[in-house]
Write an enzyme that holds these catalytic residues in place. Structure first.
Site, PDB file in Angstrom:
ATOM      1  N   THR A 238       0.981  -1.395   0.004  1.00 52.30           N
ATOM      2  CA  THR A 238       0.011   0.111   0.046  1.00 52.30           C
ATOM      3  C   THR A 238       0.964   1.379   0.038  1.00 52.30           C
ATOM      4  O   THR A 238       0.435   2.374   0.407  1.00 52.30           O
ATOM      5  CB  THR A 238      -0.919   0.095   1.312  1.00 52.30           C
ATOM      6  OG1 THR A 238      -0.024  -0.287   2.404  1.00 52.30           O
ATOM      7  CG2 THR A 238      -1.833  -1.152   1.122  1.00 52.30           C
ATOM      8  N   ALA A 239       1.968   1.037  -0.416  1.00 48.88           N
ATOM      9  CA  ALA A 239       3.402   2.052  -0.232  1.00 48.88           C
ATOM     10  C   ALA A 239       3.401   2.632  -1.665  1.00 48.88           C
ATOM     11  O   ALA A 239       2.549   3.832  -2.110  1.00 48.88           O
ATOM     12  CB  ALA A 239       4.340   1.654   0.281  1.00 48.88           C
ATOM     13  N   ARG A 240       4.356   2.224  -2.343  1.00 45.27           N
ATOM     14  CA  ARG A 240       4.627   2.776  -3.878  1.00 45.27           C
ATOM     15  C   ARG A 240       4.714   1.589  -4.684  1.00 45.27           C
ATOM     16  O   ARG A 240       5.507   0.696  -4.247  1.00 45.27           O
ATOM     17  CB  ARG A 240       5.670   3.885  -3.797  1.00 45.27           C
ATOM     18  CG  ARG A 240       5.407   4.965  -3.413  1.00 45.27           C
ATOM     19  CD  ARG A 240       4.640   5.797  -4.304  1.00 45.27           C
ATOM     20  NE  ARG A 240       4.164   7.170  -3.859  1.00 45.27           N
ATOM     21  CZ  ARG A 240       3.140   7.617  -3.165  1.00 45.27           C
ATOM     22  NH1 ARG A 240       2.163   6.595  -2.756  1.00 45.27           N
ATOM     23  NH2 ARG A 240       3.151   8.863  -2.941  1.00 45.27           N
ATOM     24  N   GLU A 269       0.928   3.861 -12.941  1.00 47.16           N
ATOM     25  CA  GLU A 269      -0.528   4.285 -12.441  1.00 47.16           C
ATOM     26  C   GLU A 269      -0.837   5.505 -13.247  1.00 47.16           C
ATOM     27  O   GLU A 269      -0.314   6.415 -13.670  1.00 47.16           O
ATOM     28  CB  GLU A 269      -0.480   4.792 -10.887  1.00 47.16           C
ATOM     29  CG  GLU A 269      -0.288   3.562 -10.064  1.00 47.16           C
ATOM     30  CD  GLU A 269      -0.256   3.880  -8.588  1.00 47.16           C
ATOM     31  OE1 GLU A 269      -0.423   4.953  -8.123  1.00 47.16           O
ATOM     32  OE2 GLU A 269      -0.034   3.151  -7.741  1.00 47.16           O
ATOM     33  N   HIS A 287      -5.215   2.210  -5.916  1.00 46.10           N
ATOM     34  CA  HIS A 287      -4.610   3.367  -5.089  1.00 46.10           C
ATOM     35  C   HIS A 287      -5.296   4.183  -4.413  1.00 46.10           C
ATOM     36  O   HIS A 287      -5.476   5.516  -4.510  1.00 46.10           O
ATOM     37  CB  HIS A 287      -3.567   4.359  -6.071  1.00 46.10           C
ATOM     38  CG  HIS A 287      -2.581   4.921  -5.352  1.00 46.10           C
ATOM     39  ND1 HIS A 287      -1.090   5.368  -5.834  1.00 46.10           N
ATOM     40  CD2 HIS A 287      -2.351   5.631  -3.973  1.00 46.10           C
ATOM     41  CE1 HIS A 287      -0.195   6.003  -4.859  1.00 46.10           C
ATOM     42  NE2 HIS A 287      -1.260   6.268  -3.854  1.00 46.10           N
ATOM     43  N   ILE A 288      -5.902   3.713  -3.654  1.00 44.58           N
ATOM     44  CA  ILE A 288      -7.026   4.452  -2.815  1.00 44.58           C
ATOM     45  C   ILE A 288      -6.700   4.433  -1.266  1.00 44.58           C
ATOM     46  O   ILE A 288      -7.745   4.312  -0.329  1.00 44.58           O
ATOM     47  CB  ILE A 288      -8.664   3.979  -2.944  1.00 44.58           C
ATOM     48  CG1 ILE A 288      -8.564   2.315  -2.789  1.00 44.58           C
ATOM     49  CG2 ILE A 288      -8.866   4.340  -4.340  1.00 44.58           C
ATOM     50  CD1 ILE A 288      -9.896   1.807  -2.654  1.00 44.58           C
ATOM     51  N   GLY A 289      -5.557   4.042  -0.778  1.00 42.97           N
ATOM     52  CA  GLY A 289      -5.185   3.987   0.726  1.00 42.97           C
ATOM     53  C   GLY A 289      -5.624   4.909   1.362  1.00 42.97           C
ATOM     54  O   GLY A 289      -6.052   4.918   2.683  1.00 42.97           O
TER      55      GLY A 289
HETATM   56  C1  DGY Z   1       0.244   9.701  -0.374  1.00 37.22           C
HETATM   57  O1  DGY Z   1      -0.190  10.431   0.436  1.00 37.22           O
HETATM   58  O2  DGY Z   1       1.470   9.458  -0.775  1.00 37.22           O
HETATM   59  C2  DGY Z   1      -0.724   8.557  -1.118  1.00 37.22           C
HETATM   60  O3  DGY Z   1      -0.202   7.706  -1.790  1.00 37.22           O
HETATM   61  C3  DGY Z   1      -1.667   9.510  -1.916  1.00 37.22           C
HETATM   62  O4  DGY Z   1      -0.946  10.281  -2.536  1.00 37.22           O
END
Ligand code: DGY
Length: 321
Positions: A238-240, A269, A287-289
């Site tokens: 859930t990071a990158r 993305e 990418h909805i964390g």
């Molecule tokens: C972040 O804050 O880094 C999230 O991935 C949303 O951009």
């Protein structure tokens, strides 16, 4: 009264955030919410004192080189700042801020969703029922892996990693982590520190990534490091996206080395990776964390707090460059 600073907000933000911004700044909005091209981004920034971008706007060194003297601050609406070349910004005298803390709960929730979705075959089950293809049941049907009582490995025990660990404790999981330094006891809360990724990975039934994307962490999940995980481990990201070598991930998911993966982020993305999407043993999100009402408000307000501090001549609380 001095003129209000001119602020470009690159994407559509929550109404309350845009309303506060419009009260305190001369705002340039993007109500269509279309992603600017590189040329548009450069052009729009020519006439403003500040920009409030998201991770979708890339301030690479060559973009920063095109910024006008007038642009003083990039106040990101994100905790991740890998879309901004911090060294180039610093050299150009542009202040950069981010929005830490306020998205830790939301992102940790998504990490749990990804973990459970992967472990319990959530996407497969959902697709089957939706498609009207659920025509069979037996005790051998859709059997997944239970996470309760297993080991939850955290790569990067920062703010989000700590909240994810807390949530995983709720499933009776034993927490392991790797960081540059061990956390003090009151933050570690019994989590077991490993001073190398080899040691952490060997102890991770579920490995959850919570480190930033940097030149050092890019591709940290690759064929060599996946081999360090226990057989049939579960990967959560859930990071990158670029922390993961996606070819190596696909190979490990196809061979069964990994039982499943739960991913909210991808190398490319929006869109993701069609080779990953073609697999059954993945649970995928776009990418909805941090995408909750509460957190989007908080991120917007935090970015505005940083701008306010800067334009009041104070040090912004979340300055990263
Ligand atoms: C972040 O804050 O880094 C999230 O991935 C949303 O951009």
């Amino acid at each position: 009264m001095p003129e209000k600073p001119k602020l470009l907000i690159t994407r559509r933000l929550r109404d309350a955030v845009q309303a506060r911004a419009a009260r305190d700044y001369q705002v340039v909005l993007n109500d269509d919410d279309r992603v600017f091209t590189r040329t548009e981004l450069i052009e729009k920034c020519q006439h403003v004192d500040a920009v409030l971008p998201c991770h979708s706007e890339h301030f690479s060194a060559d973009v920063i080189a095109e910024m006008p003297k007038r642009l003083k601050i990039i106040a990101n609406h994100s905790v991740g700042v890998d879309h901004v070349d911090l060294g180039a910004a610093k050299k150009a005298g542009i202040v950069v801020t981010n929005t830490p803390d306020v998205l830790s709960d939301a992102t940790a929730e998504i990490a749990m969703l990804c973990m459970l979705g992967a472990a319990r075959r959530g996407a497969e089950g959902d697709a089957m029922v939706r498609a009207g293809k659920w025509d069979f049941w037996s005790p051998a049907f859709m059997v997944g892996r239970q996470v309760s009582g297993k080991r939850f490995g955290v790569l990067g025990m920062g703010r989000v990693g700590q909240v994810a660990a807390e949530r995983a404790r709720g499933f009776g999981m034993e927490i392991h982590y790797h960081n540059r330094k061990p956390l003090p006891d009151h933050l570690a809360k019994g989590a077991i520190f490993h001073d190398s990724i080899e040691d952490l990975f060997a102890q991770s039934d579920v490995l959850s990534l919570h480190c930033p994307s940097t030149p050092e962490t890019k591709g940290i999940i690759n064929s060599k490091t996946i081999a360090m995980l226990p057989d049939r481990a579960i990967l959560v990201n859930t990071a990158r996206g670029n922390l993961v070598d996606e070819d190596a991930l696909v190979a490990a998911l196809e061979s069964g080395k990994l039982f499943a993966a739960g991913l909210d982020v991808f190398c490319s993305e929006p869109g993701g990776n069609p080779r990953i999407s073609a697999l059954d043993n993945v649970f995928l999100l776009p990418h909805i964390g941090s995408a909750t009402e509460e957190t989007r408000d908080a991120m917007g307000f935090r970015a505005l707090d940083n701008l306010d501090a800067y334009f009041q001549g104070k040090e912004p609380g979340d300055r990263v460059a």
